[in-house]
Design a protein around this motif. Structure first.
Motif, PDB file in Angstrom:
ATOM      1  N   HIS A  44       0.809  -1.223   0.000  1.00 28.02           N
ATOM      2  CA  HIS A  44       0.000   0.000   0.000  1.00 28.02           C
ATOM      3  C   HIS A  44       0.841   1.271   0.000  1.00 28.02           C
ATOM      4  O   HIS A  44       0.295   2.365   0.073  1.00 28.02           O
ATOM      5  CB  HIS A  44      -0.957  -0.020   1.190  1.00 28.02           C
ATOM      6  N   SER A  45       2.145   1.112  -0.103  1.00 31.24           N
ATOM      7  CA  SER A  45       3.012   2.265  -0.331  1.00 31.24           C
ATOM      8  C   SER A  45       3.151   2.553  -1.825  1.00 31.24           C
ATOM      9  O   SER A  45       3.526   3.661  -2.216  1.00 31.24           O
ATOM     10  CB  SER A  45       4.409   2.011   0.258  1.00 31.24           C
ATOM     11  N   VAL A  46       2.816   1.562  -2.662  1.00 35.17           N
ATOM     12  CA  VAL A  46       3.002   1.702  -4.107  1.00 35.17           C
ATOM     13  C   VAL A  46       2.191   2.846  -4.706  1.00 35.17           C
ATOM     14  O   VAL A  46       2.721   3.649  -5.479  1.00 35.17           O
ATOM     15  CB  VAL A  46       2.677   0.370  -4.821  1.00 35.17           C
ATOM     16  N   PRO A  47       0.860   2.977  -4.405  1.00 37.41           N
ATOM     17  CA  PRO A  47       0.102   4.070  -5.029  1.00 37.41           C
ATOM     18  C   PRO A  47       0.618   5.460  -4.673  1.00 37.41           C
ATOM     19  O   PRO A  47       0.350   6.420  -5.396  1.00 37.41           O
ATOM     20  CB  PRO A  47      -1.326   3.865  -4.477  1.00 37.41           C
ATOM     21  N   ALA A  48       1.341   5.566  -3.560  1.00 38.40           N
ATOM     22  CA  ALA A  48       1.875   6.869  -3.149  1.00 38.40           C
ATOM     23  C   ALA A  48       3.222   7.173  -3.798  1.00 38.40           C
ATOM     24  O   ALA A  48       3.776   8.254  -3.592  1.00 38.40           O
ATOM     25  CB  ALA A  48       2.012   6.919  -1.624  1.00 38.40           C
ATOM     26  N   LEU A  49       3.755   6.227  -4.583  1.00 44.20           N
ATOM     27  CA  LEU A  49       5.050   6.408  -5.239  1.00 44.20           C
ATOM     28  C   LEU A  49       4.821   6.466  -6.750  1.00 44.20           C
ATOM     29  O   LEU A  49       4.759   5.430  -7.417  1.00 44.20           O
ATOM     30  CB  LEU A  49       5.994   5.256  -4.885  1.00 44.20           C
ATOM     31  N   PRO A  50       4.670   7.659  -7.295  1.00 45.63           N
ATOM     32  CA  PRO A  50       4.311   7.800  -8.714  1.00 45.63           C
ATOM     33  C   PRO A  50       5.261   7.092  -9.664  1.00 45.63           C
ATOM     34  O   PRO A  50       4.824   6.554 -10.693  1.00 45.63           O
ATOM     35  CB  PRO A  50       4.344   9.323  -8.930  1.00 45.63           C
ATOM     36  N   THR A  51       6.564   7.076  -9.371  1.00 41.12           N
ATOM     37  CA  THR A  51       7.528   6.456 -10.281  1.00 41.12           C
ATOM     38  C   THR A  51       7.292   4.960 -10.408  1.00 41.12           C
ATOM     39  O   THR A  51       7.203   4.411 -11.517  1.00 41.12           O
ATOM     40  CB  THR A  51       8.964   6.702  -9.786  1.00 41.12           C
ATOM     41  N   ILE A  52       7.155   4.277  -9.267  1.00 36.10           N
ATOM     42  CA  ILE A  52       6.928   2.832  -9.277  1.00 36.10           C
ATOM     43  C   ILE A  52       5.561   2.516  -9.874  1.00 36.10           C
ATOM     44  O   ILE A  52       5.426   1.608 -10.706  1.00 36.10           O
ATOM     45  CB  ILE A  52       7.045   2.260  -7.858  1.00 36.10           C
ATOM     46  N   LEU A  55       4.706   0.290 -13.322  1.00 34.40           N
ATOM     47  CA  LEU A  55       3.830  -0.886 -13.287  1.00 34.40           C
ATOM     48  C   LEU A  55       2.658  -0.737 -14.251  1.00 34.40           C
ATOM     49  O   LEU A  55       2.299  -1.676 -14.958  1.00 34.40           O
ATOM     50  CB  LEU A  55       3.308  -1.112 -11.862  1.00 34.40           C
ATOM     51  N   THR A  56       2.044   0.440 -14.268  1.00 34.92           N
ATOM     52  CA  THR A  56       0.914   0.653 -15.180  1.00 34.92           C
ATOM     53  C   THR A  56       1.373   0.650 -16.638  1.00 34.92           C
ATOM     54  O   THR A  56       0.640   0.196 -17.524  1.00 34.92           O
ATOM     55  CB  THR A  56       0.203   1.982 -14.870  1.00 34.92           C
ATOM     56  N   ALA A  57       2.590   1.130 -16.886  1.00 36.42           N
ATOM     57  CA  ALA A  57       3.114   1.111 -18.253  1.00 36.42           C
ATOM     58  C   ALA A  57       3.385  -0.322 -18.707  1.00 36.42           C
ATOM     59  O   ALA A  57       3.166  -0.666 -19.876  1.00 36.42           O
ATOM     60  CB  ALA A  57       4.399   1.936 -18.330  1.00 36.42           C
ATOM     61  N   ALA A  58       3.846  -1.161 -17.781  1.00 33.16           N
ATOM     62  CA  ALA A  58       4.174  -2.544 -18.127  1.00 33.16           C
ATOM     63  C   ALA A  58       2.935  -3.421 -18.227  1.00 33.16           C
ATOM     64  O   ALA A  58       2.845  -4.290 -19.109  1.00 33.16           O
ATOM     65  CB  ALA A  58       5.144  -3.124 -17.095  1.00 33.16           C
TER      66      ALA A  58
END
Length: 227
Positions: A15-23, A27-30
């Motif tokens: 749940h830290s992922v949505p707060a990290l735009p780069t990561i 993921l959304t690009a891949a």
């Protein structure tokens, strides 16, 4: 207890992922947005179930005696938390955690500009109050603390990231729920994501009270009202 710590750490890391735009962007690009949302949501639910089952396999240590009032408080806080999390994830919100891209904040931000984090906090507090034991304090208290700290961290990151675009967001929203509405800086409105989140909240809450919660976690909230 080791399994509880591992499960909780995995859940918080996810749940830290949505707060990290780069990561999140990579993921959304891949994967593409739809597959990313499906994988993220499925993994999130699976990890939450792991956390709760791991906690409930540990020894029960009572801290206070729950009663019908504490259970009733959870009946209010948990659906509110679910609504805020759901609406926050599916609404555009450049200032906080969201699955959706967009520069125009969704209707949920009139309530608070950090709906997902407040939702988790309310849900956590409700379960701590209703259960009153050490394992609940560890699990739900840990999730609540993570959410509370996350509000401050996300606020600072958004302010720095958005630059000149931050001021309009700050003027029309608030950190604390309902503050912008009560002060007249925001007006309550409806949009598609808000209506969808309300529908999901009602359906999930009905299912949980009708036996879903007992099936998943071995505890029936309805029976707790008779305590």
């Amino acid at each position: 207890m080791t399994q509880v710590v591992l499960a909780l750490a995995a859940f918080l890391l996810l749940h830290s992922v949505p707060a990290l735009p780069t990561i999140r962007g990579r993921l959304t690009a891949a994967l593409g947005l739809r597959l990313y949302l499906l994988v993220y949501s499925t993994t999130s639910v699976a990890l939450l179930i792991w956390v709760l089952h791991a906690a409930w396999s540990t020894e029960y240590v009572e801290l206070w005696q729950p009663d019908s009032r504490s259970t009733l408080a959870n009946f209010v806080l948990s659906p509110l938390g679910l609504f805020l999390v759901t609406a926050g994830l599916v609404s555009p919100n450049p200032a906080s955690v969201s699955f959706m891209k967009g520069t125009v904040p969704g209707a949920i931000t009139a309530i608070t500009r950090h709906p997902v984090l407040w939702g988790f906090l309310l849900w956590s507090v409700g379960h701590v109050v209703a259960n009153g034991d050490m394992r609940s304090l560890l699990v739900f208290g840990g999730l609540g603390l993570f959410s509370a700290v996350g509000i401050g961290v996300t606020e600072k990151r958004a302010r720095r990231r958005m630059g000149d675009h931050w001021s309009p967001i700050e003027r029309s929203t608030s950190i604390f729920p309902l503050s912008a509405l009560f002060s007249g800086r925001a007006k309550l409105r409806l949009d598609g994501p808000l209506v969808a989140a309300l529908a999901v909240t009602l359906l999930v809450t009905f299912w949980l009270l009708a036996g879903g919660h007992a099936a998943l976690f071995g505890a029936d909230p309805i029976l707790a009202l008779d305590m």
